[in-house]
Design an enzyme around this catalytic site. Structure first.
Site, PDB file in Angstrom:
ATOM      1  N   HIS A   1      -8.720  11.144   3.657  1.00 17.58           N
ATOM      2  CA  HIS A   1      -8.047   9.850   3.670  1.00 17.58           C
ATOM      3  C   HIS A   1      -6.941   9.865   4.707  1.00 17.58           C
ATOM      4  O   HIS A   1      -6.267  10.880   4.901  1.00 17.58           O
ATOM      5  CB  HIS A   1      -7.453   9.549   2.289  1.00 17.58           C
ATOM      6  CG  HIS A   1      -6.652   8.280   2.252  1.00 17.58           C
ATOM      7  ND1 HIS A   1      -7.243   7.035   2.194  1.00 17.58           N
ATOM      8  CD2 HIS A   1      -5.310   8.065   2.275  1.00 17.58           C
ATOM      9  CE1 HIS A   1      -6.303   6.114   2.179  1.00 17.58           C
ATOM     10  NE2 HIS A   1      -5.124   6.702   2.235  1.00 17.58           N
TER      11      HIS A   1
ATOM     12  N   ASP B   1      -4.944  -1.928  -8.498  1.00 14.39           N
ATOM     13  CA  ASP B   1      -4.283  -1.679  -7.224  1.00 14.39           C
ATOM     14  C   ASP B   1      -4.374  -2.898  -6.312  1.00 14.39           C
ATOM     15  O   ASP B   1      -3.400  -3.263  -5.647  1.00 14.39           O
ATOM     16  CB  ASP B   1      -4.888  -0.458  -6.530  1.00 14.39           C
ATOM     17  CG  ASP B   1      -4.233  -0.196  -5.189  1.00 14.39           C
ATOM     18  OD1 ASP B   1      -3.018   0.090  -5.174  1.00 14.39           O
ATOM     19  OD2 ASP B   1      -4.909  -0.306  -4.151  1.00 14.39           O
TER      20      ASP B   1
ATOM     21  N   ARG C   1       3.107  -6.603  -4.257  1.00 11.99           N
ATOM     22  CA  ARG C   1       4.114  -5.787  -3.563  1.00 11.99           C
ATOM     23  C   ARG C   1       4.341  -6.291  -2.149  1.00 11.99           C
ATOM     24  O   ARG C   1       5.465  -6.293  -1.636  1.00 11.99           O
ATOM     25  CB  ARG C   1       3.673  -4.324  -3.521  1.00 11.99           C
ATOM     26  CG  ARG C   1       3.781  -3.611  -4.860  1.00 11.99           C
ATOM     27  CD  ARG C   1       3.075  -2.248  -4.805  1.00 11.99           C
ATOM     28  NE  ARG C   1       3.600  -1.413  -3.739  1.00 11.99           N
ATOM     29  CZ  ARG C   1       2.896  -0.467  -3.130  1.00 11.99           C
ATOM     30  NH1 ARG C   1       1.634  -0.241  -3.467  1.00 11.99           N
ATOM     31  NH2 ARG C   1       3.450   0.262  -2.189  1.00 11.99           N
TER      32      ARG C   1
ATOM     33  N   SER D   1      -0.980   4.101  -5.548  1.00 11.97           N
ATOM     34  CA  SER D   1      -1.949   3.214  -4.895  1.00 11.97           C
ATOM     35  C   SER D   1      -3.029   4.018  -4.180  1.00 11.97           C
ATOM     36  O   SER D   1      -4.224   3.788  -4.347  1.00 11.97           O
ATOM     37  CB  SER D   1      -1.228   2.298  -3.904  1.00 11.97           C
ATOM     38  OG  SER D   1      -2.145   1.515  -3.170  1.00 11.97           O
TER      39      SER D   1
ATOM     40  N   LYS E   1      -7.226   5.130  -5.910  1.00 11.03           N
ATOM     41  CA  LYS E   1      -8.492   4.860  -5.207  1.00 11.03           C
ATOM     42  C   LYS E   1      -9.267   6.150  -4.963  1.00 11.03           C
ATOM     43  O   LYS E   1     -10.496   6.179  -5.080  1.00 11.03           O
ATOM     44  CB  LYS E   1      -8.221   4.122  -3.889  1.00 11.03           C
ATOM     45  CG  LYS E   1      -7.693   2.707  -4.075  1.00 11.03           C
ATOM     46  CD  LYS E   1      -7.688   1.935  -2.778  1.00 11.03           C
ATOM     47  CE  LYS E   1      -6.568   2.351  -1.856  1.00 11.03           C
ATOM     48  NZ  LYS E   1      -5.263   1.822  -2.248  1.00 11.03           N
TER      49      LYS E   1
END
Length: 424
Positions: free
Chosen positions: A82, A161, A168, A183, A187
């Site tokens: 990621h 999320d 947010r 967050s 995922k």
């Protein structure tokens, strides 16, 4: 238990229980807790923070709010990669073929870009015919057949999320370490990986602007991983200038292919090698040094490149039909000196203005536009020498807006280190 009591508890800097956090997430998803109530709690969290246990419990409640992908049918250790988002970041297109060519399975579900950083799925869709929307059975079959798959996130994955992040974004509560960590990790946990390697960007083109904030986020994500029996490794990398030279979807695919053919920029190539080596070392349970040797060999012998071609063909893409804009403007420097700084986020915004990114989710992207930098930090540039190329589509940008992103001084201040540290 009610939401007002929970808001007041966090406002008074008290710790929330697992049951209270689950009550909040379930209530917000079910619309029994309103946007204004959740906004109030998010602000209290943003100001007063959360401890390790609270952050882990928030992540747990979020990732269980929707579908959880079962990757047990995959043969081998499931390792995900990621990136926290960066300008010109096409590492996934290089890393996954490298990892798969070494015998480590690489299942990857990615997102689209909404801000200036772009998204892997948008880059892949610059390849005509490339199918990113595939179901989980096809996804698993592809990984078991060729060792990797790259698809868009499907199904009802972490709806909490999606809903909370949208809130947010408009309530000034984006920059909170516990909220960012939960967050990202919700995922990743819902995507089913055993080990998660995170490229955590630091600099003016990243969400984390300074190294201390990045370290806090890295440690928070590692702690969440431990709480959920997942191995998490964070590689802190520089984002004070674009990664590689190309910014823009088709241009970045072309640069990724150049890297896989040993002809790409050093920075993006070197980062891809490090990330791939970390993933291979965990995937095969070998030392980083041995994994690094394997990665370098498969880059040199083109096995990684051929694995990328295999991926493209398997998912229906035709690289020969990929287009970049024929209208190219060469931007020349107005002064002589060293490039000492680049406004990375502004360059990303310029590509978005050209049509290479979205302002709304439904916006159609022009995959052919973008920028290619001829000079980066530490490079010497002469007056009237090219500093960047603009690939223009139907929308224009001001030349001076591009030039103003480059700071040029007579004294070279280059202290640019791409890979800063590793947290695990």
């Amino acid at each position: 238990m009610n939401i007002v009591e929970i808001i007041n508890k966090k406002r008074l800097k008290k710790h929330l229980t697992k049951e209270e956090i689950k009550f909040v997430i379930d209530g917000y998803i079910n619309n029994t807790i309103t946007d204004y109530q959740m906004s109030s709690l998010l602000m209290a969290i943003c100001i007063n923070g959360m401890n390790k246990e609270e952050t882990a419990n928030l992540t747990d409640a979020m990732y269980r709010s929707g579908d959880v992908i079962d990757l047990s049918r995959l043969n081998g250790r499931k390792i995900d990669k990621h990136s926290t988002g960066g300008v010109g970041d096409k590492t996934t297109l290089i890393v996954l073929p490298l990892v798969a060519s070494c015998g480590v399975i690489a299942p990857k579900m990615s997102g689209r870009g909404l801000g200036f950083t772009g998204g892997t799925i948008d880059k892949l869709e610059a390849i005509p015919g490339f199918h990113t929307n595939i179901n989980i059975d096809s996804f698993i079959n592809e990984v078991n057949t060729i060792g990797l798959a790259l698809a868009s996130q499907t199904g009802n994955l972490v709806p909490a999320d999606k809903k909370i992040y949208a809130l947010r974004d408009v309530t000034g509560t984006v920059e909170s370490i516990p909220l960012i960590a939960s967050s990202i990790m919700s995922k990743k946990l819902a995507s089913g990986a055993d080990t998660i390697v995170i490229d955590l960007k630091v600099g003016n083109g990243a969400l984390m602007k300074d190294i201390e904030s990045a370290r806090k986020l890295g440690h928070a994500m590692v702690d969440i991983g431990k709480a959920h029996n997942r191995k998490v490794v964070c590689v802190l990398t520089d984002m004070n200038q674009p990664l590689g030279n190309a910014i823009g979807n088709a241009l970045e695919v072309k640069e990724a292919i150049d890297c896989l053919n040993n002809n790409g920029p050093d920075d993006i190539t070197n980062l891809a090698i490090v990330l791939s080596s970390v993933m291979v070392s965990y995937g095969l349970n070998i030392s980083f040094e041995k994994a690094n040797d394997m990665v370098l060999e498969n880059l040199k012998n083109k096995k990684a490149y051929h694995k990328f071609i295999e991926l493209v063909k398997y998912q229906g893409g035709t690289l020969e039909e990929m287009k970049v804009s024929d209208t190219v403007i060469s931007v020349k420097s107005k002064e002589t000196g060293f490039v000492t700084a680049i406004e990375t986020d502004t360059l990303g915004e310029i590509v978005r203005k050209l049509g290479g990114g979205r302002y709304q989710k439904e916006d159609k992207i022009d995959h052919s536009v973008g920028l290619v930098l001829s000079k980066k930090i530490g490079d010497y540039v002469m007056e009237d020498e090219e500093i960047v190329k603009i690939y223009v589509g139907s929308k224009d940008v001001a030349i001076d807006e591009v030039l103003n992103c480059f700071k040029i001084e007579m004294l070279n201040k280059n202290e640019h280190n791409l890979i800063k540290e590793m947290i695990r």
